[in-house]
Design an enzyme around this catalytic site. Structure first.
Site, PDB file in Angstrom:
ATOM      1  N   GLU A 158     -79.691  87.811  65.043  1.00  0.00           N
ATOM      2  CA  GLU A 158     -81.086  87.750  65.481  1.00  0.00           C
ATOM      3  C   GLU A 158     -81.752  86.469  64.997  1.00  0.00           C
ATOM      4  OE1 GLU A 158     -82.336  92.295  66.282  1.00  0.00           O
ATOM      5  OE2 GLU A 158     -82.747  91.630  64.262  1.00  0.00           O
TER       6      GLU A 158
ATOM      7  N   CYS B  64     -87.046  81.314  62.630  1.00  0.00           N
ATOM      8  CA  CYS B  64     -86.391  81.960  61.495  1.00  0.00           C
ATOM      9  C   CYS B  64     -84.948  82.242  61.914  1.00  0.00           C
ATOM     10  CB  CYS B  64     -87.135  83.248  61.143  1.00  0.00           C
ATOM     11  SG  CYS B  64     -86.320  84.218  59.863  1.00  0.00           S
TER      12      CYS B  64
ATOM     13  N   CYS C  19     -74.444  90.716  55.897  1.00  0.00           N
ATOM     14  CA  CYS C  19     -74.711  90.131  54.582  1.00  0.00           C
ATOM     15  C   CYS C  19     -74.029  91.001  53.537  1.00  0.00           C
ATOM     16  CB  CYS C  19     -76.227  90.118  54.341  1.00  0.00           C
ATOM     17  SG  CYS C  19     -76.709  89.378  52.766  1.00  0.00           S
TER      18      CYS C  19
ATOM     19  N   CYS D   4     -79.046  94.074  48.965  1.00  0.00           N
ATOM     20  CA  CYS D   4     -80.410  94.388  48.503  1.00  0.00           C
ATOM     21  C   CYS D   4     -80.851  95.739  49.081  1.00  0.00           C
ATOM     22  CB  CYS D   4     -81.390  93.292  48.902  1.00  0.00           C
ATOM     23  SG  CYS D   4     -80.986  91.687  48.196  1.00  0.00           S
TER      24      CYS D   4
ATOM     25  N   CYS E  42     -83.307  95.979  52.333  1.00  0.00           N
ATOM     26  CA  CYS E  42     -83.126  95.050  53.465  1.00  0.00           C
ATOM     27  C   CYS E  42     -82.152  95.589  54.505  1.00  0.00           C
ATOM     28  CB  CYS E  42     -82.627  93.711  52.923  1.00  0.00           C
ATOM     29  SG  CYS E  42     -82.385  92.483  54.215  1.00  0.00           S
TER      30      CYS E  42
ATOM     31  N   GLY F 145     -78.372  87.247  56.536  1.00  0.00           N
ATOM     32  CA  GLY F 145     -77.369  86.554  55.724  1.00  0.00           C
ATOM     33  C   GLY F 145     -77.942  85.843  54.518  1.00  0.00           C
ATOM     34  N   GLU F 146     -77.043  85.426  53.651  1.00  0.00           N
ATOM     35  CA  GLU F 146     -77.427  84.690  52.445  1.00  0.00           C
ATOM     36  C   GLU F 146     -76.941  83.246  52.614  1.00  0.00           C
ATOM     37  OE1 GLU F 146     -79.182  84.806  49.579  1.00  0.00           O
ATOM     38  OE2 GLU F 146     -78.297  82.835  49.271  1.00  0.00           O
TER      39      GLU F 146
ATOM     40  N   SER G  56     -84.098  80.284  51.962  1.00  0.00           N
ATOM     41  CA  SER G  56     -84.372  81.401  51.060  1.00  0.00           C
ATOM     42  C   SER G  56     -83.080  81.980  50.512  1.00  0.00           C
ATOM     43  CB  SER G  56     -85.150  82.467  51.837  1.00  0.00           C
ATOM     44  OG  SER G  56     -85.451  83.555  51.012  1.00  0.00           O
TER      45      SER G  56
ATOM     46  N   SER H 211     -85.896  84.851  46.354  1.00  0.00           N
ATOM     47  CA  SER H 211     -86.289  86.255  46.497  1.00  0.00           C
ATOM     48  C   SER H 211     -86.201  86.910  45.128  1.00  0.00           C
ATOM     49  CB  SER H 211     -85.353  86.950  47.485  1.00  0.00           C
ATOM     50  OG  SER H 211     -85.439  86.314  48.738  1.00  0.00           O
ATOM     51  N   LEU H 212     -87.343  87.048  44.505  1.00  0.00           N
ATOM     52  CA  LEU H 212     -87.368  87.538  43.126  1.00  0.00           C
ATOM     53  C   LEU H 212     -87.578  89.056  43.100  1.00  0.00           C
ATOM     54  CD1 LEU H 212     -87.245  86.663  40.179  1.00  0.00           C
ATOM     55  CD2 LEU H 212     -89.680  86.145  40.275  1.00  0.00           C
ATOM     56  N   HIS H 213     -88.666  89.512  43.652  1.00  0.00           N
ATOM     57  CA  HIS H 213     -88.950  90.934  43.866  1.00  0.00           C
ATOM     58  C   HIS H 213     -89.077  91.805  42.621  1.00  0.00           C
ATOM     59  CE1 HIS H 213     -88.374  89.824  47.945  1.00  0.00           C
ATOM     60  NE2 HIS H 213     -87.068  89.894  47.958  1.00  0.00           N
TER      61      HIS H 213
ATOM     62  N   ASN I 171     -91.435  95.815  54.289  1.00  0.00           N
ATOM     63  CA  ASN I 171     -91.399  96.318  55.664  1.00  0.00           C
ATOM     64  C   ASN I 171     -90.480  97.524  55.770  1.00  0.00           C
ATOM     65  OD1 ASN I 171     -93.107  94.354  57.021  1.00  0.00           O
ATOM     66  ND2 ASN I 171     -91.535  92.887  56.416  1.00  0.00           N
TER      67      ASN I 171
ATOM     68  N   CYS J 238     -89.712  90.352  57.941  1.00  0.00           N
ATOM     69  CA  CYS J 238     -88.754  90.151  56.846  1.00  0.00           C
ATOM     70  C   CYS J 238     -87.958  91.413  56.565  1.00  0.00           C
ATOM     71  CB  CYS J 238     -89.487  89.807  55.555  1.00  0.00           C
ATOM     72  SG  CYS J 238     -90.480  88.359  55.663  1.00  0.00           S
TER      73      CYS J 238
HETATM   74  N1  SAH Z   1     -80.570  86.265  51.758  1.00  0.00           N
HETATM   75  C1  SAH Z   1     -81.734  85.432  51.685  1.00  0.00           C
HETATM   76  C2  SAH Z   1     -82.353  85.260  53.029  1.00  0.00           C
HETATM   77  C3  SAH Z   1     -83.038  86.481  53.577  1.00  0.00           C
HETATM   78  S1  SAH Z   1     -84.669  86.034  53.664  1.00  0.00           S
HETATM   79  C4  SAH Z   1     -82.672  85.964  50.647  1.00  0.00           C
HETATM   80  O1  SAH Z   1     -82.405  87.021  50.086  1.00  0.00           O
HETATM   81  O2  SAH Z   1     -83.659  85.314  50.321  1.00  0.00           O
HETATM   82  C5  SAH Z   1     -85.517  87.423  53.925  1.00  0.00           C
HETATM   83  C6  SAH Z   1     -86.600  87.665  52.909  1.00  0.00           C
HETATM   84  O3  SAH Z   1     -87.145  88.938  53.210  1.00  0.00           O
HETATM   85  C7  SAH Z   1     -86.037  87.767  51.489  1.00  0.00           C
HETATM   86  O4  SAH Z   1     -87.003  87.376  50.555  1.00  0.00           O
HETATM   87  C8  SAH Z   1     -85.806  89.244  51.387  1.00  0.00           C
HETATM   88  O5  SAH Z   1     -85.673  89.665  50.060  1.00  0.00           O
HETATM   89  C9  SAH Z   1     -87.023  89.781  52.082  1.00  0.00           C
HETATM   90  N2  SAH Z   1     -86.869  91.145  52.557  1.00  0.00           N
HETATM   91  C10 SAH Z   1     -85.740  91.831  52.790  1.00  0.00           C
HETATM   92  N3  SAH Z   1     -86.012  93.081  53.197  1.00  0.00           N
HETATM   93  C11 SAH Z   1     -87.350  93.177  53.228  1.00  0.00           C
HETATM   94  C12 SAH Z   1     -88.225  94.220  53.595  1.00  0.00           C
HETATM   95  N4  SAH Z   1     -87.783  95.396  54.016  1.00  0.00           N
HETATM   96  N5  SAH Z   1     -89.536  93.962  53.537  1.00  0.00           N
HETATM   97  C13 SAH Z   1     -89.999  92.744  53.140  1.00  0.00           C
HETATM   98  N6  SAH Z   1     -89.228  91.738  52.788  1.00  0.00           N
HETATM   99  C14 SAH Z   1     -87.900  91.946  52.825  1.00  0.00           C
END
Ligand code: SAH
Length: 339
Positions: free
Chosen positions: A90, A103, A110, A114, A117, A157-158, A189, A212-214, A288, A331
């Site tokens: 996508e 994007c 992937c 996570c 995701c 993907g990463e 990212s 992506s810290l979270h 999301n 995202c």
């Molecule tokens: N693998 C990379 C690229 C993916 S980018 C990475 O992890 O950064 C997508 C971004 O959306 C990342 O910051 C990811 O952590 C975030 N993301 C993934 N699932 C999500 C969700 N359900 N809601 C909001 N952000 C999300």
């Protein structure tokens, strides 16, 4: 057979010279490839003999639009593109005041796992080639008939798990004979593959790195991001500090707010402490919805309080606007779909 769209300009030039062609052919052919031709016959200023030579030794990778959804809310477009081997990825096109962003995906699936995701459900099928990554920009631009000015590598993907192809892609998309998209208009990212962050810091590319810290600590991050078992938050922060020092570029930290998991005021305070003094920006993303997952968006009130606390503690923090909500283009909602 080699894919011409996966070759860097210099490689293409050597390939042509070795095949008995003059050097200037590289510029002609490269620019046709970047304009999105599907076949050698479309290269009208290239002789029949050269086209036949190319056909015998190489091919041009393509994407086919399988599905296209347009958001009624904000005009965001989501493409389901089929690759030449039938796998699907996508790609999302978003309109902003400052231009059009795409994007893009870097892998089919992937393997980072996570917890929140959709892209990682089902694991990794394969990495994309440099040409397949580039084709998303080329074919999206061709379809909308407008210039794409910004790229975010935030799709499926990463990117740092497909390092070499991503680097080739970055060089090609930036090339003046091609799409000529400036590195400063490109964001990459990562979930935090520390050894690759060090490598990227040495490439000398002024792209924007998003991390992506979270989570503000190992306990929470361990629970939602398996990569944290390999690289602890302290190691990740050290890599980020080195990256900032070497590149003089600000890092953007992504923080998805998940109700009851990482969205308390204490979490905000701890996050501010962790990032204190770093040249950075915090991007808050209300998580999301992903059908298979049991994570929920933080309440608006909690999001506001979280952001206010960060700002009060001197941090630079904004809440990311959600685009394409009605077409699952936000995202973490992108996923591969097999035919
Ligand atoms: N693998 C990379 C690229 C993916 S980018 C990475 O992890 O950064 C997508 C971004 O959306 C990342 O910051 C990811 O952590 C975030 N993301 C993934 N699932 C999500 C969700 N359900 N809601 C909001 N952000 C999300």
């Amino acid at each position: 057979m080699i894919d011409l769209r996966s070759m860097e300009y210099d490689e293409l030039e050597s390939f042509l010279i070795e095949s008995g062609e003059p050097k200037y052919r590289a510029k002609q052919i490269f620019s046709w490839l970047m304009q999105g031709v599907d076949s050698f016959d479309e290269m009208t200023n290239v002789s029949k003999k050269t086209r036949e030579m190319l056909m015998g030794k190489s091919y041009i990778s393509k994407l086919t639009i399988r599905e296209k959804y347009t958001s009624k809310l904000d005009g965001t477009i989501k493409y389901l593109f089929a690759l030449d081997d039938g796998n699907c990825i996508e790609t999302v096109v978003m309109r902003y005041h400052h231009g059009i962003s795409v994007c893009i995906s870097s892998q089919v699936g992937c393997r980072m796992g996570c917890g929140f995701c959709a892209s990682t459900i089902g694991g990794l099928y394969r990495s994309l080639t440099a040409g397949e990554i580039l084709n998303q920009v080329i074919y999206a631009q061709k379809d909308i008939k407008e210039r794409i000015s910004n790229i975010v590598m935030m799709g499926i993907g990463e990117p740092l798990d497909n390092y070499d192809n991503v680097l080739k892609f970055l060089h090609n998309v930036n090339h003046p004979y091609g799409l000529n998209i400036g590195y400063r208009h490109i964001s990459l990212s990562t979930c935090g593959i520390v050894d690759k962050i060090y490598r990227l810091a040495d490439e000398n590319l002024p792209i924007t790195l998003s991390v992506s810290l979270h989570a503000p600590n190992n306990k929470i991050r361990d629970g939602i991001m398996p990569i944290n078992h390999k690289y602890k938050i302290e190691e990740l922060m050290e890599a980020c500090r080195v990256y900032i020092k070497k590149t003089a570029r600000r890092i953007s930290f992504e923080y998805s707010l998940i109700s009851g998991v990482n969205d308390s005021i204490e979490n905000a305070e701890e996050l501010a402490g962790l990032l204190h003094g770093m040249l950075c920006h915090i991007n808050l993303i209300p998580v999301n919805h992903v059908e298979e997952r049991d994570y929920h968006k933080s309440k608006n009130y909690d999001i506001k309080k979280f952001q206010e606390k960060l700002i009060q503690l001197g941090m630079n923090a904004t809440v990311r606007r959600e685009l394409g909500a009605d077409i699952s283009a936000s995202c973490g909602q992108l996923r591969k779909k097999l035919l």
